[in-house]
Every structure is written in C-alpha cells, then in structure tokens.
Design a protein around this motif. Structure first.
Motif, short mmCIF file in Angstrom:
data_model
loop_
_atom_site.label_atom_id
_atom_site.label_comp_id
_atom_site.label_asym_id
_atom_site.label_seq_id
_atom_site.Cartn_x
_atom_site.Cartn_y
_atom_site.Cartn_z
N ASP A 494 10.29 13.99 5.90
CA ASP A 494 9.86 14.43 4.56
C ASP A 494 9.37 15.87 4.60
O ASP A 494 9.63 16.66 3.69
CB ASP A 494 8.75 13.51 4.04
N TRP A 495 8.63 16.20 5.66
CA TRP A 495 8.09 17.56 5.78
C TRP A 495 9.22 18.59 5.91
O TRP A 495 9.20 19.65 5.29
CB TRP A 495 7.14 17.63 6.97
N VAL A 496 10.22 18.29 6.74
CA VAL A 496 11.34 19.21 6.94
C VAL A 496 12.09 19.44 5.64
O VAL A 496 12.46 20.58 5.30
CB VAL A 496 12.27 18.67 8.04
N GLU A 586 3.39 39.64 -8.29
CA GLU A 586 2.49 39.83 -7.16
C GLU A 586 2.01 38.49 -6.63
O GLU A 586 1.93 38.28 -5.42
CB GLU A 586 1.30 40.69 -7.60
N ASN A 587 1.65 37.58 -7.54
CA ASN A 587 1.21 36.25 -7.13
C ASN A 587 2.37 35.26 -7.26
O ASN A 587 3.25 35.42 -8.10
CB ASN A 587 0.04 35.79 -7.99
N ARG A 588 2.34 34.28 -6.42
CA ARG A 588 3.42 33.30 -6.41
C ARG A 588 3.45 32.50 -7.70
O ARG A 588 2.39 32.14 -8.23
CB ARG A 588 3.23 32.36 -5.24
N PRO A 589 4.64 32.19 -8.23
CA PRO A 589 4.73 31.37 -9.45
C PRO A 589 4.23 29.95 -9.19
O PRO A 589 4.16 29.49 -8.04
CB PRO A 589 6.22 31.40 -9.78
N GLU A 590 3.91 29.27 -10.28
CA GLU A 590 3.28 27.97 -10.15
C GLU A 590 4.19 26.95 -9.47
O GLU A 590 3.72 26.11 -8.69
CB GLU A 590 2.86 27.46 -11.54
N ASP A 591 5.50 26.99 -9.74
CA ASP A 591 6.38 26.02 -9.09
C ASP A 591 6.41 26.23 -7.58
O ASP A 591 6.48 25.27 -6.81
CB ASP A 591 7.79 26.10 -9.69
N LEU A 592 6.32 27.50 -7.16
CA LEU A 592 6.28 27.78 -5.72
C LEU A 592 4.96 27.30 -5.12
O LEU A 592 4.92 26.76 -4.01
CB LEU A 592 6.47 29.28 -5.48
N ARG A 593 3.87 27.49 -5.84
CA ARG A 593 2.58 27.01 -5.36
C ARG A 593 2.58 25.49 -5.20
O ARG A 593 2.03 24.96 -4.23
CB ARG A 593 1.47 27.44 -6.32
N GLU A 594 3.21 24.80 -6.17
CA GLU A 594 3.26 23.34 -6.08
C GLU A 594 4.08 22.89 -4.88
O GLU A 594 3.72 21.94 -4.18
CB GLU A 594 3.84 22.76 -7.37
N LEU A 595 5.20 23.59 -4.62
CA LEU A 595 5.99 23.28 -3.42
C LEU A 595 5.17 23.50 -2.16
O LEU A 595 5.26 22.72 -1.20
CB LEU A 595 7.25 24.16 -3.40
N GLU A 596 4.38 24.57 -2.12
CA GLU A 596 3.54 24.82 -0.95
C GLU A 596 2.50 23.73 -0.77
O GLU A 596 2.25 23.29 0.35
CB GLU A 596 2.87 26.19 -1.09
N ARG A 597 1.87 23.33 -1.87
CA ARG A 597 0.88 22.26 -1.76
C ARG A 597 1.51 20.97 -1.26
O ARG A 597 0.94 20.27 -0.41
CB ARG A 597 0.21 22.04 -3.13
N GLN A 598 2.70 20.66 -1.76
CA GLN A 598 3.38 19.45 -1.31
C GLN A 598 3.73 19.55 0.17
O GLN A 598 3.52 18.60 0.93
CB GLN A 598 4.65 19.25 -2.14
N THR A 599 4.20 20.72 0.59
CA THR A 599 4.55 20.91 2.00
C THR A 599 3.32 20.81 2.89
O THR A 599 3.36 20.20 3.97
CB THR A 599 5.24 22.27 2.20
N LEU A 600 2.21 21.39 2.45
CA LEU A 600 0.98 21.32 3.24
C LEU A 600 0.47 19.89 3.35
O LEU A 600 -0.02 19.48 4.41
CB LEU A 600 -0.09 22.23 2.61
N ARG A 601 0.59 19.13 2.25
CA ARG A 601 0.15 17.72 2.31
C ARG A 601 1.00 16.94 3.31
O ARG A 601 0.47 16.16 4.11
CB ARG A 601 0.23 17.09 0.93
N LEU A 602 2.30 17.18 3.27
CA LEU A 602 3.17 16.48 4.22
C LEU A 602 2.92 16.92 5.65
O LEU A 602 2.94 16.11 6.59
CB LEU A 602 4.64 16.72 3.84
N HIS A 603 2.65 18.23 5.83
CA HIS A 603 2.37 18.70 7.18
C HIS A 603 1.05 18.15 7.69
O HIS A 603 0.91 17.82 8.88
CB HIS A 603 2.35 20.23 7.20
N ALA A 604 0.04 18.04 6.80
CA ALA A 604 -1.23 17.45 7.21
C ALA A 604 -1.04 16.00 7.64
O ALA A 604 -1.66 15.54 8.60
CB ALA A 604 -2.23 17.53 6.06
N VAL A 606 1.71 14.80 8.97
CA VAL A 606 2.35 14.85 10.29
C VAL A 606 1.30 15.12 11.37
O VAL A 606 1.31 14.49 12.44
CB VAL A 606 3.46 15.93 10.31
N GLU A 607 0.41 16.07 11.12
CA GLU A 607 -0.61 16.39 12.12
C GLU A 607 -1.54 15.21 12.37
O GLU A 607 -1.93 14.93 13.50
CB GLU A 607 -1.43 17.60 11.67
#
Length: 819
Positions: A494-496, A586-604, A606-607
């Motif tokens: 899922d993380w990949v 300059e700042n990341r758009p909201e859809d990109l931020r949501e993707l990052e949050r989802q990726t970080l949750r999945l990576h957490a 995994v860790e």
C-alpha cells in the motif's frame, strides 16, 4: 527635487562556508550589490539619499564593511558632488549598551553624511529648504517616544524612521504582537510629511503614496529562500510630483527546488528524481544559492542518494542547502508573535532591585547579563522557583527571584491547559548529564569514537541507515510471527502504491513551478531592458539614436518613447500575473498535501510493523533506549542508564533534531542517530545512550568540542515541536542555556536563526550574553536584562523585542499590499 531611499545594507554579513578571494562569499555579494546600486543611483541624479537603518550587520562590523561603505559613498560623491546622505541606525547596528554610540555614529563623520545613531536629530538643508527628522532604532524601541513634528517653515519635510507599521491593514488582525495597545506605540501621522522613509523588514512595501519601506538590498539571513520571489532594490521618489517607483537591483540568484521524495532502499530512484528537478532550472545552478528539499525517512541524505551526487551539485552551486522532512511552514515576521490564539499568557515575574513581569508569547525571549556568573544566577533562580532543580548555594543570589506563572484563564488555542501550572523544559536539567557523558566518552583517547567507525577506521560499521536501525530482514522485524509478516508485506505494498501516486503529482507541481519561475524571470529581464532603454531615450531627448538606422530620432522620439512605455506597462502587468502565479505555487496544493499525509500514515504503519509493534501504536510513542520517557516530565526516575529529558525522544524526534543540526552546521553535520546494538556501534560502554552525529560519508561519531551546545539546541527544538499532549495539561516554557557562553560566533547566531525559523508553539527563554544578542536582536520577542548598579546590587530591566513597531495613522481602507 528627487530622493533615493534604500535600507538594510547589512554590510559585513557573513553566511555559508564558501569564500571567494579571501572574502566570505555572501559578504562579497552584498558589497558588490551595494556598489552596483551606487552606480544605478547616480544615473538618476537625486539631491538626497536616505539610508533607513541596518547599514551594518552587527554593531561591531569588520573593517571590510567600513571600507565598503566609505568607498561606496565616496564614489557617490564623486559622481554627484552636491548629494547629501541621511542615515539612521537600525536594530542590527545599534549596540546593546546605550552608552556605546555604535558604528553609525562613525559614519556621521564622513563628508556629505548626516547620521543619527541614538537620539533623534533634525537636519536642515538650506539650499533645498528641506527639513529631515532622523529617528533611529533606539529612539522608538521604548518610551518616552519623540514627538514627530514637521517644520511648517520648510518647503519639504522628510521623516526617516526605523520602524514597522502595525494596525488594521486590509484584512490583517489587530493583534500585532505583545504590546497592550496601539496607543502605547510611537504615533506617526503621514499626512504631515512629504515623504516617510521607513526601515525594518526586508520586503519593500508601499504603505501609502508617500510612505515606503524600501526593504533590503539583498536576501540576507540564514534563510534567503524565503524571499526567493521578492525583488530587491531601492525607491526613487519625486517630491514635486509626489510619486515614487521601486527600482530592482539584481543580486546572486536564489533557487528553491520542489521537494524530492527519497526511498532509502533505492538510492538510484531518488537520484533520478533529483536530476530531473535540477535539469528543469532555467540557466542551471552554476553560481546560485540552491536549496534542495528531500522527503523520506532517512537519517542522512547522502545515504539515500547515489554516491557523490550531492557533492557534485555542491561544487556547481555557490551554496547548497539540503533539508530533509516536510516543507517548512512560513515563519512569522521577526519580532512578531506566532499567530491568532498562539499567545500562552504565561507571565515571567521577577524580584530583585524591584518587581516586574512580562507576558510571554510563542517565540524566543532573551535573558541577558554581561557576566557569566549573573547568567548562571538567572538560570538557578528559574530552576529553584519553578521546582525543576534543587538550589545551588554557590550560584544562588538570595535577593533574586524569577518565576513562571500561568494565567488564571486559558487563552484561545490552549485547550487542555490547566491554570497556574507551567512546565519548564530545561535543556540542561538531565540533558547536561547526557552530553557530559558523551563528551567524557569522546575524551578517553578517542577509543569510543574510533570504535564507532568500525574496524580499520572505515565508515562501514559506523554507518547508520534505515536497515542498520532496525530493518534487518523481515524475520528479525516480525520475530517470526507469520501474521505480522503478512501485515508488513501488505502495508509495504500500500505504501509503495501511494508513494508512486505522490511522486507523479509532485513532479506535475514541480513542472508548473519551474514554468512559472522561467516566465517570471523572462518578464523581469524584459522589463529591466525596456526601462533601461526608456531612461536612455528620456535622457538623450530628440538626439537619441534610432535603434535601426542609428540616426537621430528627432520628431519620431515621442512616438518611440510612447511605444516603449506601452510595451513596458504590458510586460509589467504580465509579470505581476506570473509573480502571483509563482506565489500560488509556492506552497503545495491541497490534493498533494492529502497524498503526502496518506503516504506518511502508510509509512508510519510500515515502521510500526517493522519494529514489531502493533498496528495503531505508531512511531510517536516508542521511546529511544537510554532516554527517559514521559516519566521524566512527571519527575519520576529515568530509565536505567538514561538521562531524564523533559520530553520524549524517539526516532521521529531524532530525525527532526538531526535536521536542525544540519541547518545549524550548514551541512557539516548530516544528521543524528541512535544505535544500541554493539555489533553496529563498536566500542560502546555501559550506559552509553548511543547518540551519534552523522558526518559526511555516513560516518557516525561522538560530538566534538563545542558541538554539545548545538546538540542541546537541536534536541530542545525537536522536543518543543512534538505534538504530544502536555502531562497534566500544563503550559510549557523552554529554557535554552547552552548558548550562555557564546559571544557571537557565526554558528551560535545560526543556531538562533534556526530556532526563530522553527514554528515554536511555546515561549523559549534563551540565556545569552549581550554580544550575542546584538548579532540578531530582531529574532527575539522581548528581553529581560539583569543589571548591576554601581554598588553591585542586581536589578532587572525589561525591553520589547528587537523590532520597533509604530502606529501609522490614519490607515486608508485601500492600503496597498506588498509591491
């Protein structure tokens, strides 16, 4: 009657390690920009030049800074013999001691220069019937404030003042800082003046038609990327027409790259992504100040990239800054509180030669004393009165009291806080023991440090990577549990997948940013070219040469000027659109931020599974061996062999602290790690918590001489920024004592800049000497100074922050935003 207004030269400013022809690179850059500006000013032939503060970067500038200024002003007088220069001191070139006039007072002795360094001063230029009131930083920092009155007998009245306006500017909040009321600030009525030249802040701004902040001449400070899209230059104002115009001056380019996500297990993938971003920079990175932002769970960035890639980029750029982690939030303006509902309302009360108190808001607060023994007394008084440590009879001053008291009512944004309770997060109460032990280990003939490098002194055994920090195969990660192994593989898949989606969206955003950068720079270059041609045509008149046949334009001159003027206006309008577009990206758009949050949750997840934890536990709660858990906050005994830290330290905190260390050391230290496996870090002794600094090449070593203070600052910052709940709901206040002995060296200044750039949700009291405070006074919200009378008695004196605020009134409804 024309005048030129420039500000914040910061001559003598030094940053980044690179040197050029014996000069610090950035110091040479600012000197070059200043001389280029002098030549440009002379082309406009003004009668008066205004310098609105911070001529020098600190009150004890190097001789090269004086030489640069004197040569520049001498060149100006050679080109314009009748010009008069009016100057005032700013916060950076004002000494902490009022009896010291500072370097701007010396500038007053130069021919053709009238300067004010301490008290306000009126200057009359009879040949122009001009009255100028010079109001330096010290005159508006604390009451009593001077009366700002124009001269009714003068033809022109000019106010030159070091201060930043506050109040209701078009949508701004009235809560502007820590003052109780706008009526307690210096009052400026702009209607009584023909021109008001303000200094303070590095961004140029038009407040009203005849009220300007010129901004700085170059991007100074430890974070020049914050102003990467801002133009730098000076203001040209025509008193007769009552109109002004900002003239940009080019400086060394600053490039802030879009974030690049790294995979510690696939360095070649991260290298490919980084090369793609670098190739998209217009004009390449040669000679530019470059920041690379990397994202991923890595302890040292070089370990997650192909060998030599960062070193190759560093050789091409003028300076390379590498950040690891999420995109940093926008810091509040210097000297300003951290936003709506952020003020904690904690009061710092004192007794000693009188009583007093100051209300602390988020950010840095200076506790200052000249003598090291007096600084130790302040620290001892804080620890004793707040119950954080038993009194030390050798340091304690019986008549000295410092106490932190929480408000009876809980301010907005402080849900869960309990009235009357304040927790002092002391960087030395427990951390000093840890640092002392690490230093003792490093002083035992170097055995432990050599052992950390592995057999033969090579970096292989000492290199700490994700795999070496706990991911040594699924069997070891899961303890042989097949169910846990299955969940780990599922979580990784899922993380990949999420990381792939994130990478695609990030590259799309990167391309949009780079296109906006390219278009904006193109329009800026074209606007400068057209402005130069218009200036030349206006100066030469009808005798100007035709651009095609080289004959005099004669009657075609007005028509050509009109065409070029229309083209210039069109280019400027289009350029403003692209500037706004660049600022939007300059700042990341909201859809990109949501993707990052989802990726970080999945990576957490995994860790968590990789380290044998249960799902939902996360990485935030796992403690690092040898450091106390939350029990250290509640006063319980620390873990066996550990040091009681007043905040949790886990892998996330260590990575955050490592990022702060990398910024403080400007890349000399790559990160911070902890390893407790003797097979990985050889030479470990009983009780060693295993904290190691990651050097270039992946080498892990003990802190060297002088590095303990910066390690303390980094760990305190990481602890303060943790979102963990406060035990018992208490208010928090940080206490930073590690810089108490620093006298103003560049790394100590850099530490304070990094601390001020961080988003601090709590106040941090920094104990430091005056010499260090004068290097960066604008970083602090306020100052509490411990003084000694002539008879040796101690007393306290409170001062507002390093930036002077003024009330500019009446502010019209159509107040303009930044130009």
């Amino acid at each position: 009657m024309r005048l030129v207004h420039l500000s914040d030269l910061h001559l003598g400013f030094r940053s980044f390690p690179r040197r050029e022809r014996g000069w610090n690179l950035r110091e040479r850059d600012l000197a070059t920009t200043f001389h280029r500006t002098i030549q440009e000013i002379a082309r406009h032939e003004p009668e008066v030049v205004l310098l609105s503060g911070d001529l020098f970067d600190h009150p004890d500038p190097p001789s090269t800074a004086f030489l640069t200024l004197s040569r520049g002003l001498s060149t100006l007088r050679g080109l314009l013999p009748q010009v008069t220069v009016l100057a005032i001191a700013g916060e950076r070139d004002t000494p902490f001691t009022p009896a010291d006039p500072g370097p701007v007072a010396v500038v007053d002795a130069l021919p053709g220069v009238e300067a004010a360094a301490g008290a306000p001063r009126a200057v009359h230029l009879q040949e122009h019937r001009l009255h100028a009131l010079l109001v330096p930083h010290r005159a508006v920092l604390r009451p009593p404030f001077p009366e700002l009155r124009p001269d009714p007998d003068a033809r022109w009245n000019i106010l030159l003042l070091r201060g930043t306006p506050v109040g209701r500017e078009r949508g701004a909040e009235e809560d502007w800082g820590n003052a109780a009321s706008l009526s307690r600030l210096p009052q400026v009525d702009p209607e009584g003046w023909d021109y008001v030249a303000l200094g303070g802040g590095h961004r140029h701004r038009l407040w009203r038609r005849h009220v300007w902040s010129a901004g700085s001449l170059d991007r100074v400070g430890g974070n020049p990327w914050r102003e990467a899209t801002e133009e730098k230059g000076f203001v040209l104002f025509d008193l007769v027409r009552g109109e002004g115009e900002f003239h940009p001056v080019p400086g060394r380019p600053v490039v802030d790259l879009a974030p690049v996500r790294l995979d510690p297990q696939a360095p070649e993938v991260g290298g490919r992504r980084l090369r793609e971003v670098l190739e998209g920079i217009p004009g390449g990175i040669e000679g530019k100040i470059v920041r690379i932002r990397l994202q991923g769970s890595v302890d040292a960035p070089a370990a997650a990239l192909p060998p030599g890639l960062l070193r190759a980029v560093e050789r091409r750029a003028a300076h390379l800054d590498v950040r690891v982690g999420p995109e940093e939030p926008e810091a509040p303006e210097a000297g300003k509180a951290g936003g709506e509902g952020a003020a904690t309302g904690v009061r710092l009360q004192w007794q000693g030669g009188g009583e007093g108190a100051v209300t602390l808001g988020p950010g840095l607060w200076a506790l200052v004393a000249e003598a090291g023994a007096d600084r130790a007394r302040m620290v001892e008084a804080l620890r004793e009165q707040n119950g954080e440590a038993p009194p030390d009879p050798g340091v304690r001053a019986p008549n000295l009291r410092l106490r932190l008291e929480a408000p009876a009512a809980i301010p907005a944004g402080m849900a869960g806080a309990v009235p009357g309770q304040v927790q002092l997060l002391d960087d030395a109460a427990g951390l000093s023991h840890l640092l002392r032990r690490l230093q003792d280990e490093g002083q035992r003939g170097g055995d432990a440090q050599e052992g950390s490098r592995g057999p033969g002194g090579g970096p292989e055994a000492g290199h700490i990577s994700e795999e070496g920090a706990g991911n040594r195969g699924e069997e070891r990660m899961t303890g042989g549990d097949p169910k846990l192994r299955f969940r780990l593989r599922e979580a990784r898949a899922d993380w990949v997948e999420a990381a792939g989606d994130l990478e695609a969206r990030t590259m799309e955003w990167t391309r949009e940013r780079q296109e906006a950068d390219t278009r904006l720079q193109t329009y800026r270059d074209r606007a400068r070219e057209l402005r130069g041609r218009l200036t030349a045509l206006e100066a030469q008149g009808a005798q100007a040469a035709c651009p095609t046949c080289a004959r005099p334009l004669a009657e075609a001159h007005p028509h050509l000027v009109q065409l070029l003027q229309e083209e210039w206006e069109t280019v400027v309008q289009d350029g403003k659109w692209w500037k706004r577009r660049r600022e939007q990206l300059e700042n990341r758009p909201e859809d990109l931020r949501e993707l990052e949050r989802q990726t970080l949750r999945l990576h957490a997840r995994v860790e968590t599974l990789s380290e044998g934890g249960e799902e939902g536990e996360g990485t935030e709660g796992r403690q690092i061996h040898g450091l106390a858990p939350e029990s250290g906050i509640q006063g319980e005994a620390p873990a066996q062999g550990g040091a009681a830290l007043p905040f949790r330290v886990d892998r996330t905190s260590l990575r955050a602290a490592g990022e702060f260390l990398r910024r403080i050391s400007e890349g000399e230290i790559q990160g911070l790690t902890q390893e407790v496996d003797p097979e990985v870090v050889q030479g470990m002794t009983p009780g060693d918590p295993g904290l190691r600094l990651l050097r270039e090449g992946g080498e892990a070593s003990l802190p060297g001489p002088g590095e303990a203070a910066f390690l303390a600052a980094a760990l305190l910052l990481a602890g303060l920024q943790r979102p963990a709940p406060v035990p018992g709901g208490r208010n928090r206040v940080g206490l930073m004592t590690a810089l108490s002995g620093a006298e103003g060296d560049l790394r100590a200044v850099r530490t304070l800049e990094v601390m001020a750039d961080a988003t601090l949700p709590w106040p941090v009291l920094v104990v430091l000497p005056p010499a260090l405070l004068t290097r960066c006074p604008e970083l602090f919200q306020g100052t509490v100074e411990l003084l000694r009378d002539d008879d040796g008695r101690l007393r306290f004196r409170a001062s507002p922050g390093g930036v002077a605020w003024i009330h500019l009134h009446p502010l019209p409804e159509d107040s303009l935003e930044s130009c």
